[in-house]
Design a protein around this motif. Structure first.
Motif, PDB file in Angstrom:
ATOM      1  N   ILE A 486       0.859  -1.182   0.000  1.00  0.00           N
ATOM      2  CA  ILE A 486       0.000   0.000   0.000  1.00  0.00           C
ATOM      3  C   ILE A 486       0.900   1.238   0.000  1.00  0.00           C
ATOM      4  O   ILE A 486       1.731   1.410   0.895  1.00  0.00           O
ATOM      5  CB  ILE A 486      -0.928   0.026   1.229  1.00  0.00           C
ATOM      6  N   LEU A 487       0.737   2.071  -1.000  1.00  0.00           N
ATOM      7  CA  LEU A 487       1.488   3.315  -1.065  1.00  0.00           C
ATOM      8  C   LEU A 487       0.616   4.452  -0.534  1.00  0.00           C
ATOM      9  O   LEU A 487      -0.420   4.772  -1.119  1.00  0.00           O
ATOM     10  CB  LEU A 487       1.909   3.618  -2.512  1.00  0.00           C
ATOM     11  N   ALA A 488       1.026   5.034   0.599  1.00  0.00           N
ATOM     12  CA  ALA A 488       0.359   6.222   1.129  1.00  0.00           C
ATOM     13  C   ALA A 488       0.778   7.407   0.256  1.00  0.00           C
ATOM     14  O   ALA A 488       1.825   8.015   0.447  1.00  0.00           O
ATOM     15  CB  ALA A 488       0.748   6.448   2.586  1.00  0.00           C
ATOM     16  N   ALA A 489      -0.051   7.719  -0.742  1.00  0.00           N
ATOM     17  CA  ALA A 489       0.368   8.579  -1.857  1.00  0.00           C
ATOM     18  C   ALA A 489       0.001  10.047  -1.692  1.00  0.00           C
ATOM     19  O   ALA A 489       0.196  10.829  -2.624  1.00  0.00           O
ATOM     20  CB  ALA A 489      -0.230   8.043  -3.162  1.00  0.00           C
ATOM     21  N   THR A 516       0.260  -7.256  -4.997  1.00  0.00           N
ATOM     22  CA  THR A 516      -0.564  -6.189  -5.555  1.00  0.00           C
ATOM     23  C   THR A 516      -0.132  -4.829  -5.006  1.00  0.00           C
ATOM     24  O   THR A 516       0.056  -4.675  -3.799  1.00  0.00           O
ATOM     25  CB  THR A 516      -2.042  -6.411  -5.208  1.00  0.00           C
ATOM     26  N   LEU A 517       0.016  -3.866  -5.901  1.00  0.00           N
ATOM     27  CA  LEU A 517       0.333  -2.489  -5.505  1.00  0.00           C
ATOM     28  C   LEU A 517      -0.970  -1.702  -5.427  1.00  0.00           C
ATOM     29  O   LEU A 517      -1.731  -1.634  -6.403  1.00  0.00           O
ATOM     30  CB  LEU A 517       1.281  -1.848  -6.524  1.00  0.00           C
ATOM     31  N   VAL A 518      -1.224  -1.084  -4.280  1.00  0.00           N
ATOM     32  CA  VAL A 518      -2.451  -0.334  -4.039  1.00  0.00           C
ATOM     33  C   VAL A 518      -2.078   1.111  -3.677  1.00  0.00           C
ATOM     34  O   VAL A 518      -1.138   1.344  -2.910  1.00  0.00           O
ATOM     35  CB  VAL A 518      -3.281  -0.966  -2.900  1.00  0.00           C
ATOM     36  N   PHE A 519      -2.824   2.077  -4.223  1.00  0.00           N
ATOM     37  CA  PHE A 519      -2.578   3.490  -3.943  1.00  0.00           C
ATOM     38  C   PHE A 519      -3.639   4.010  -2.984  1.00  0.00           C
ATOM     39  O   PHE A 519      -4.838   3.880  -3.249  1.00  0.00           O
ATOM     40  CB  PHE A 519      -2.624   4.318  -5.232  1.00  0.00           C
ATOM     41  N   ALA A 520      -3.203   4.603  -1.883  1.00  0.00           N
ATOM     42  CA  ALA A 520      -4.136   5.187  -0.912  1.00  0.00           C
ATOM     43  C   ALA A 520      -3.934   6.701  -0.865  1.00  0.00           C
ATOM     44  O   ALA A 520      -2.806   7.190  -0.870  1.00  0.00           O
ATOM     45  CB  ALA A 520      -3.901   4.591   0.473  1.00  0.00           C
TER      46      ALA A 520
END
Length: 570
Positions: A486-489, A516-520
């Motif tokens: 999870i990327l805290a974007a 899995t790459l997830v954008f938050a």
């Protein structure tokens, strides 16, 4: 039409709205201001390598111009200690001892930097002041203070030395002092003036001290008959400001392009800071672009009528405020009073010792020196402190003009370095505390099994994209069994094409590892940018979450299809 005229010439609006109850205050403030403008103008002209009278011309014309086009009600323009050494370094080598040519070159320099500022204001480039960050500006101004003071020391003791670098000037001063070149009478006036200004400043103000010292020295020299026994300013020409641009060539223009840019940057930075500070104190607002245009027009006027580059004065502007000034009429009165002085009392300066003028310049320049800020910056932020030291040494050791280039270059390097290697963190969950927190600052925080949560505190661009990708890979490698990153974007405000390519390569590598790459919390404009670059299918809606917490909840609490797994994406 009226609105347009008011926008460009706010002085006309001020006249229409003028409250007659302000008149007495503005008249008194203008006359008080005059007593400071005359010695300061003469002193900074001499420090710039120019005839003393040009300092008065460079005070009269800009004050009149700014009264019409300036947005600030109290700002005082004129010669300044931060510009004097730059002007001198620019024109003295080209003038080769010819005073008339020096005046013409100084006028050309004012015209060029004025045009640059005028164009900058029209193009809304007021943000350029950000090129000089606080540490760079601190180092630069402290360096200027040393350069000015060292340059005035020989005059303080009644002798002169050949101009060179600051260190050479200091060495030459000490050598001449040891050899007995100092004038005893000039030294008494110079040191006495210096001590008196500082002493009066402790109980009243240094501005008042300057006025008292000038008047006292005029009386002493006249009564004592010492005008032939020590260096004096000399009687000023009685003429009014007039064009003095003869003998210039296109080659001179080319030689002054660099200095014009540097002086424009410093002059506008100084003026913008002072203008905003006084506007806030009086509940006003000032547009940086409007201020830039006004300073540009004022410098064009100064250069066209025998003056030289000017900026706002941090020492003379408070004089107007403290004397009760209400509007730019105070500056207008000051300019008119100086005209009266030139026409009817210009012989008085034949009794003004050059040592006293040097003392005034030394006191004014010393106000730029701030060792406490230096030590504080070094203690609080060693990197910023180091940048300030390098900028200081650049001005003192290399030269004023070169110091400007070094200062701006250092600002850009500092910015790139900060963006290139920004702060980055892995996040975890703290018991009893909402949100997700930096594990390096909160080691008690817990990691969530199967998840890596990372944050990268900068826009993604070509210089840091590789660092970002490598950081994510290193965190995944440290945690076996990871299924989601999870990327805290939220801190990522933009992404360029190089960073997009790196992001795609990272996503491919994670996919091959069944991660899995997830954008938050990614900002809307950045998501739109990814869409425009054709990544809408790769990074579909299921790959985004409004917050880190929402992403964690979806992964840990819902079915797998809610957050697309690599195997589901094909």
């Amino acid at each position: 039409m009226v609105a347009t005229v008011s926008h460009w010439v706010p002085g006309l609006t001020a006249i229409r709205r003028y409250d007659r109850s302000w008149l007495r205050h503005d008249l008194v403030a203008g006359l008080v201001l005059t007593t400071v403008l005359i010695p300061a103008g003469i002193g900074y002209a001499v420090a710039s390598g120019l005839p003393a009278v040009t300092g008065l011309y460079a005070t009269i014309v800009p004050l009149l111009a700014y009264a019409l086009v300036g947005p600030s009600r109290l700002l005082v323009l004129g010669p300044d200690s931060s510009l004097a050494p730059i002007i001198a370094a620019s024109i003295i080598p080209l003038a080769a001892g010819d005073a008339e040519r020096a005046v013409a070159l100084a006028g050309l320099l004012a015209l060029m930097m004025g045009v640059l500022l005028l164009l900058g204001g029209l193009l809304h480039l007021g943000f350029v002041t950000d090129l000089l960050s606080k540490p760079i500006r601190l180092g630069y101004l402290n360096g200027i203070a040393v350069v000015v003071v060292v340059g005035q020391l020989p005059k303080l003791f009644g002798f002169s030395i050949d101009d060179g670098s600051t260190l050479m000037d200091l060495q030459g001063f000490v050598t001449a002092l040891v050899d007995g070149d100092a004038s005893a009478l000039a030294s008494v006036f110079g040191i006495g003036a210096l001590v008196s200004i500082i002493g009066i400043g402790t109980v009243w103000s240094r501005t008042a001290g300057m006025v008292v010292v000038v008047l006292a020295s005029l009386v002493a020299v006249a009564v004592g008959g010492w005008s032939d026994s020590l260096p004096v300013v000399g009687a000023l020409p009685s003429g009014l400001p007039a064009p003095a641009l003869g003998g210039l060539t296109w080659g001179d223009v080319g030689s002054l392009v660099g200095p014009a840019f540097g002086i424009a940057l410093i002059a506008f930075t100084d003026t913008s800071m002072i203008s905003r500070a006084f506007a806030v104190r009086h509940g006003d607002t000032v547009s940086a672009n409007h201020e830039m245009r006004a300073i540009g027009l004022s410098n064009v006027a100064s250069g066209a009528f025998g003056g030289f580059p000017v900026s706002a004065s941090s020492s003379r502007t408070p004089v107007v405020e403290q004397a009760g000034g209400r509007t730019q009429l105070a500056g207008f009165v000051g300019a008119v009073a100086i005209v009266g002085f030139i026409l009817f009392a210009s012989d008085l300066t034949s009794y003004l010792p050059s040592a006293v003028v040097a003392a005034i310049v030394v006191v004014a320049a010393s106000s730029l020196f701030d060792p406490v800020a230096f030590t504080t910056l070094l203690r609080v932020d060693p990197l910023d402190g180091a940048l300030a030291v390098v900028a200081f040494l650049g001005v003192v050791l290399v030269g004023v003009l070169e110091g400007i280039i070094i200062a701006v270059a250092l600002s850009l390097v500092a910015f790139v370095n900060q963006a290139w290697r920004p702060y980055r963190a892995e996040l975890g969950r703290r018991r009893g505390v909402r949100g997700y927190h930096d594990l390096s600052r909160h080691p008690e925080a817990e990691v969530i099994e199967g998840l890596v949560i990372v944050r990268f505190d900068a826009p993604l661009f070509f210089a840091n994209a590789g660092i970002f990708a490598e950081y994510v890979r290193s965190k995944v490698a440290d945690r076996p069994g990871v299924q989601y990153v999870i990327l805290a974007a939220e801190p990522i405000t933009s992404i360029d094409s190089t960073a997009v390519d790196e992001l795609v390569r990272l996503d491919d590598a994670l996919t091959r590892a069944d991660i899995t790459l997830v954008f938050a919390e990614m900002k809307g404009p950045v998501k739109d940018d990814l869409q425009r670059r054709g990544l809408g299918e790769r990074f579909g809606p299921e790959r985004f979450a409004p917050t880190v917490g929402a992403a964690v909840d979806r992964i840990t609490g819902l079915e797998r299809h809610d957050i697309g797994r690599p195997s589901d994406r094909g």
